[in-house]
Design a protein around this motif. Structure first.
Motif, PDB file in Angstrom:
ATOM      1  N   UNK A 236       9.924  17.464   3.232  1.00  0.00           N
ATOM      2  CA  UNK A 236       8.637  17.744   3.966  1.00  0.00           C
ATOM      3  C   UNK A 236       7.781  18.654   3.470  1.00  0.00           C
ATOM      4  N   UNK A 237       6.695  18.296   3.068  1.00  0.00           N
ATOM      5  CA  UNK A 237       5.825  19.601   2.338  1.00  0.00           C
ATOM      6  C   UNK A 237       4.324  19.104   2.984  1.00  0.00           C
ATOM      7  N   UNK A 238       3.316  19.128   2.389  1.00  0.00           N
ATOM      8  CA  UNK A 238       1.905  19.046   2.999  1.00  0.00           C
ATOM      9  C   UNK A 238       1.340  17.829   2.550  1.00  0.00           C
ATOM     10  N   UNK A 239       0.051  17.530   3.217  1.00  0.00           N
ATOM     11  CA  UNK A 239      -0.575  16.386   2.756  1.00  0.00           C
ATOM     12  C   UNK A 239      -1.233  16.510   1.534  1.00  0.00           C
ATOM     13  N   UNK A 240      -1.778  17.911   1.327  1.00  0.00           N
ATOM     14  CA  UNK A 240      -2.411  17.953  -0.178  1.00  0.00           C
ATOM     15  C   UNK A 240      -1.537  17.874  -1.282  1.00  0.00           C
ATOM     16  N   UNK A 241      -0.359  18.422  -1.003  1.00  0.00           N
ATOM     17  CA  UNK A 241       0.526  18.290  -2.209  1.00  0.00           C
ATOM     18  C   UNK A 241       1.035  16.876  -2.528  1.00  0.00           C
ATOM     19  N   UNK A 242       1.046  16.182  -1.384  1.00  0.00           N
ATOM     20  CA  UNK A 242       1.252  14.830  -1.488  1.00  0.00           C
ATOM     21  C   UNK A 242       0.131  14.105  -2.365  1.00  0.00           C
ATOM     22  N   UNK A 243      -1.032  14.359  -1.996  1.00  0.00           N
ATOM     23  CA  UNK A 243      -2.154  13.792  -2.561  1.00  0.00           C
ATOM     24  C   UNK A 243      -2.133  14.371  -3.927  1.00  0.00           C
ATOM     25  N   UNK A 244      -2.097  15.399  -4.356  1.00  0.00           N
ATOM     26  CA  UNK A 244      -1.840  15.942  -5.841  1.00  0.00           C
ATOM     27  C   UNK A 244      -0.917  15.233  -6.481  1.00  0.00           C
ATOM     28  N   UNK A 245       0.304  14.841  -5.971  1.00  0.00           N
ATOM     29  CA  UNK A 245       1.211  14.026  -6.561  1.00  0.00           C
ATOM     30  C   UNK A 245       0.733  12.454  -6.993  1.00  0.00           C
ATOM     31  N   UNK A 246      -0.241  12.181  -5.990  1.00  0.00           N
ATOM     32  CA  UNK A 246      -0.509  10.898  -5.866  1.00  0.00           C
ATOM     33  C   UNK A 246      -1.409  10.804  -7.148  1.00  0.00           C
ATOM     34  N   UNK A 247      -2.489  11.783  -7.050  1.00  0.00           N
ATOM     35  CA  UNK A 247      -3.418  11.897  -8.299  1.00  0.00           C
ATOM     36  C   UNK A 247      -2.631  11.879  -9.671  1.00  0.00           C
ATOM     37  N   UNK A 248      -1.731  12.711  -9.910  1.00  0.00           N
ATOM     38  CA  UNK A 248      -1.158  12.886 -11.082  1.00  0.00           C
ATOM     39  C   UNK A 248      -0.422  11.366 -11.460  1.00  0.00           C
ATOM     40  N   UNK A 249       0.135  10.757 -10.447  1.00  0.00           N
ATOM     41  CA  UNK A 249       0.839   9.780 -10.728  1.00  0.00           C
ATOM     42  C   UNK A 249      -0.213   8.450 -11.232  1.00  0.00           C
ATOM     43  N   UNK A 250      -1.314   8.811 -10.469  1.00  0.00           N
ATOM     44  CA  UNK A 250      -2.276   7.642 -10.717  1.00  0.00           C
ATOM     45  C   UNK A 250      -2.849   7.479 -12.226  1.00  0.00           C
ATOM     46  N   UNK A 251      -2.819   8.638 -12.469  1.00  0.00           N
ATOM     47  CA  UNK A 251      -3.526   9.043 -14.069  1.00  0.00           C
ATOM     48  C   UNK A 251      -2.458   8.485 -15.036  1.00  0.00           C
ATOM     49  N   UNK A 252      -1.152   8.769 -14.686  1.00  0.00           N
ATOM     50  CA  UNK A 252       0.224   8.291 -15.563  1.00  0.00           C
ATOM     51  C   UNK A 252       0.256   6.861 -15.362  1.00  0.00           C
ATOM     52  N   UNK A 253      -0.063   6.456 -14.036  1.00  0.00           N
ATOM     53  CA  UNK A 253       0.239   4.885 -14.131  1.00  0.00           C
ATOM     54  C   UNK A 253      -0.760   4.278 -14.846  1.00  0.00           C
TER      55      UNK A 253
END
Lengths: 498, 291
Positions: A457-474
């Motif tokens: 359990x962390x924060x919304x923005x960290x989750x979005x940061x993860x999403x952003x990095x993953x999207x670029x890699x994907x």
């Protein structure tokens, strides 16, 4: 740092900018707002926002950008606000952040961009930093009030299909990024609404659901397909998604509630924060009986915990008609993980704080209904691994706190459903999915993950940061087929996950 | 978007007073569903989420069969809907499927509306090669469901009623005891029905040394392990019925706690039902009889 900067047609020097006091955002009166579920802060007017934006010094080395998990061009979007060019401001914002209306409201800015702001440092008080979060919210609300975002012309189809498991902050971010690269995107959402914790967890008075819905509608208008009521791992195994899609992102969050494991925890009137908030928010129990879902209505409600979720529960309890809403937390106020703003709002509304207290047993009546919590007093001992002083029980100090409802808000663990049904997926001892920090790659080729399923359990923005990095890699994976050297190939990528 | 996700009622039939069989269009649910699993329904935009065990599926047609007793506002409202109407949400299949194994002789014990989820399990137990002996009970003759279907998948079927209007006069536990006293040997018992029935069946089968599976029906919200509302104590440990169950070892379940937790919202549920009946003029058949 420049000595003079241009702003709104007038020239202001640093001294003049420093002299502007932070612009307060108007709020609903605490006595009024405990009787409604409307949002507490009311938002800036354009004049307020332009004045607040003037406080930014446009530092040559913008520490604020470094402090932002998604690297928003903060001086850029503030400058555009100062100039009154709101359209430009939102465009700069959306280059890095797809969900500014959400982040402006729920990001812990005081630990991120505003913590390192030069103004706050100059004033030796981070609360006096430029109100970046409030301005972020302003510019996002402005766009929505103008009739919403412009829909970009569709990207050239790549012919690749991406499946996203979980429609929370991480999944929505990945969806928004990948659709713009021309991939076909399908989001599988277990509940009947998308948004994850933004719709089931965070209360209406902190994040109006219409805002989340507007973001989801925007993604749909870009072409993202949402499949509701689809529990991956049950409705279909994740393995079948791997056959249907060229890449899969797992963003299933930290949805497994922790309980205290004390006697009496299954008494009537004892519930998890997830249950309480889901009933109140997603299921609209505040509108009962017009909405069908009831909620435990205590007169004296105890919430156990000291994080933002605990504050949300305690404040929701007041809005559900509780006469007393009590926070019980095992450490002292300084150790509370909740944001200062949330603690402040809770206190203003009359939530009572009982600190250095910990329930050891719950008592009930003959009908099995909760009557009170047996609580032991605590004192602070030596620091533990988190660096916070460890709370130690004071022997023989137990006493009873009366309560007819008790909400357990002591945290959540990663949702076990996907790991349980996907043995190839490597997970940590505590159930988090193991990923490459730079790319979000899991142990299974083609499968990426991010957000609370990785972080706990962390924060919304960290989750979005993860999403952003993953999207670029994907995106790179989908176009190149590279897997083993994907991180190296992403030379443009930002370094470490914070 | 909505159109594609809506779940149409394709067929509806009253099986007994306030007991309805519905066939819903639910193409997402059917592909991987196994006996013992359930769905969560929501019948309107302001509706609550209620768990219902799946009685049957037709994979080719993409439909599921649910048998639902009208006991509260949502289930009564559903009974007022017609063939062709749609509900917004059916989520599933949820929960862990029943362990279907060839063990020898299986005793299937169902009570009331619990016969609905029991039927697919009995059928699967039979198909895998077990000898199936079934006992089904109800308060009264007019409350029986799926009697013919159960007969078709059972080597032996015993029917009991509390009031003696059909089959043996007595409870399902009386019938189990008679079978045991007659020298019957059973390798496995599966029982589904009201919690109080499952409790006494479990007490008896423990005494008789028959391993027993029960299917629990606690209150749920999300049904995916997120809220913990459905927690039950099994062998001294807290388990979530939605993801760890709904089936558990009946000899280890704390039924008294389960029954108590089912009363959490009794006052609210009663008020909501009364309000709805007052507004619409709907009545529950069972309420007319003075129950």
């Amino acid at each position: 740092m420049q000595t003079r900067v241009e702003g709104g047609g007038s020239l202001m020097n640093i001294k003049e900018r420093l002299a502007i006091p932070p612009v307060d955002m108007p709020e609903q009166d605490p006595r009024v707002r405990v009787n409604n579920v409307e949002e507490v802060p009311l938002g800036y007017t354009p004049e307020m926002a332009m004045l607040e934006a003037k406080r930014c010094l446009q530092c040559k080395t913008p520490f604020c950008i470094e402090g932002c998990p998604v690297g928003i061009d903060i001086p850029g979007f503030l400058k555009a606000i100062e100039d009154g060019d709101f359209r430009k401001s939102i465009r700069i914002m959306k280059n890095s952040n797809l969900l500014p209306a959400v982040c402006g409201r729920v990001c812990p800015q005081e630990e991120q961009c505003q913590q390192v702001c030069t103004i706050g440092k100059a004033k030796k008080d981070p609360c006096k930093s430029v109100m970046i979060g409030k301005l972020e919210r302003f510019i996002a609300d402005w766009e929505r009030e103008q009739g919403g975002a412009l829909i970009p012309s569709p990207a050239r189809p790549s012919g690749k299909r991406v499946g996203i498991v979980g429609g929370g902050p991480a999944g929505l971010t990945v969806a928004g990024d990948l659709i713009k690269f021309g991939h076909e995107v399908v989001v599988f959402e277990a509940l009947h609404k998308a948004g994850g914790v933004l719709v089931y967890g965070i209360p209406e008075f902190r994040l109006p659901k219409a805002i989340v819905q507007a973001e989801v509608d925007y993604l749909e208008s870009l072409g993202v397909e949402f499949r509701y009521n689809f529990v991956v791992g049950k409705t279909a195994p994740i393995q079948s998604l791997l056959e249907d899609f060229d890449a899969v992102f797992i963003g299933t969050g930290a949805g497994l509630p922790r309980f205290m494991r004390v006697p009496g925890e299954n008494l009537l009137g004892v519930l998890s924060a997830n249950e309480y908030l889901t009933r109140a928010n997603l299921m609209k129990a505040y509108d009962y009986p017009k909405a069908d879902t009831p909620i435990v209505k205590g007169r004296r409600i105890i919430t156990v915990g000291g994080g933002n979720v605990a504050m949300d529960c305690a404040r929701t309890a007041l809005r559900m008609g509780a006469e007393k809403s009590l926070i019980v937390y095992r450490r002292a106020e300084e150790q509370m993980p909740a944001r200062l703003e949330e603690i402040h709002h809770a206190k203003e509304e009359g939530v009572e704080f009982h600190l250095l207290r910990n329930p050891v047993k719950l008592h009930g009546n003959a009908d099995g209904r909760l009557t009170g919590a047996e609580v032991i007093k605590m004192e602070l001992g030596e620091p533990d691994s988190s660096g916070r002083r460890r709370p130690v029980p004071i022997e023989g100090s137990e006493f009873i706190m009366e309560a007819d409802a008790l909400i357990v808000a002591i945290g959540n663990s990663p949702n076990p459903l996907i790991p349980q049904t996907f043995p190839d997926l490597e997970v940590t001892r505590w159930g988090g999915v193991v990923v490459n920090d730079v790319t979000g790659q899991t142990s299974v080729p083609g499968v990426f993950a991010g957000g609370d399923i990785v972080l706990g359990a962390a924060t919304v923005i960290l989750a979005m940061g993860h999403g952003r990095r993953a999207a670029r890699a994907m995106n790179l994976y989908l176009s190149s087929g590279r897997w083993t050297d994907l991180a190296e190939s992403l030379s443009l990528c930002r370094a470490e996950v914070r | 978007m909505e159109g594609r996700d809506m779940h149409q009622i394709l067929f509806k039939k009253e099986l007994g007073p306030d007991i309805w069989l519905y066939r819903f269009r639910a193409p997402d649910v059917v592909a991987f569903r196994e006996p013992g699993q359930f769905v969560i329904l929501r019948i309107s935009e302001d509706g609550e989420r209620i768990p219902i065990t799946i009685a049957d599926v037709d994979r080719e047609a993409g439909t599921i069969t649910l048998i639902i007793q009208s006991v509260g506002k949502t289930t009564l409202q559903l009974a007022q809907m017609n063939i062709g109407d749609s509900i917004p949400d059916i989520t599933g299949p949820l929960g862990v499927p029943t362990d279907i194994e060839k063990v020898g002789t299986v005793l299937c014990v169902g009570g009331g509306i619990g016969i609905a989820p029991l039927y697919p399990v009995a059928k699967a137990m039979k198909e895998i090669g077990n000898r199936v002996v079934s006992i089904i009970g109800a308060r009264s003759a007019n409350l029986f469901i799926l009697e013919e279907e159960m007969a078709a998948v059972s080597d032996e079927l015993i029917v009991t009623t509390d009031d003696g209007t059909k089959g043996k006069h007595g409870l399902v536990t009386d019938a189990i005891r008679e079978l045991a006293e007659a020298g019957g040997e059973y390798d496995q018992c599966v029982t589904m029905g009201p919690p109080v029935m499952m409790k006494f069946v479990s007490i008896l089968t423990k005494e008789l040394g028959i391993p027993t599976i029960v299917s629990l029906n606690p209150i749920m919200v999300d049904g995916t392990g997120m809220c913990g509302c459905c927690r039950v104590t099994v062998g001294g440990e807290t388990r979530f019925a939605c993801v760890d169950g709904p089936e558990f070892d009946g000899h280890l379940v704390d039924f008294d706690e389960l029954m108590n937790r089912l009363t959490t919202y009794r006052t609210e549920e009663g008020k909501a039902l009364e309000h709805y009946m007052g507004e619409t003029g709907c009545r529950l058949a069972s309420k007319e009889g003075g129950h």
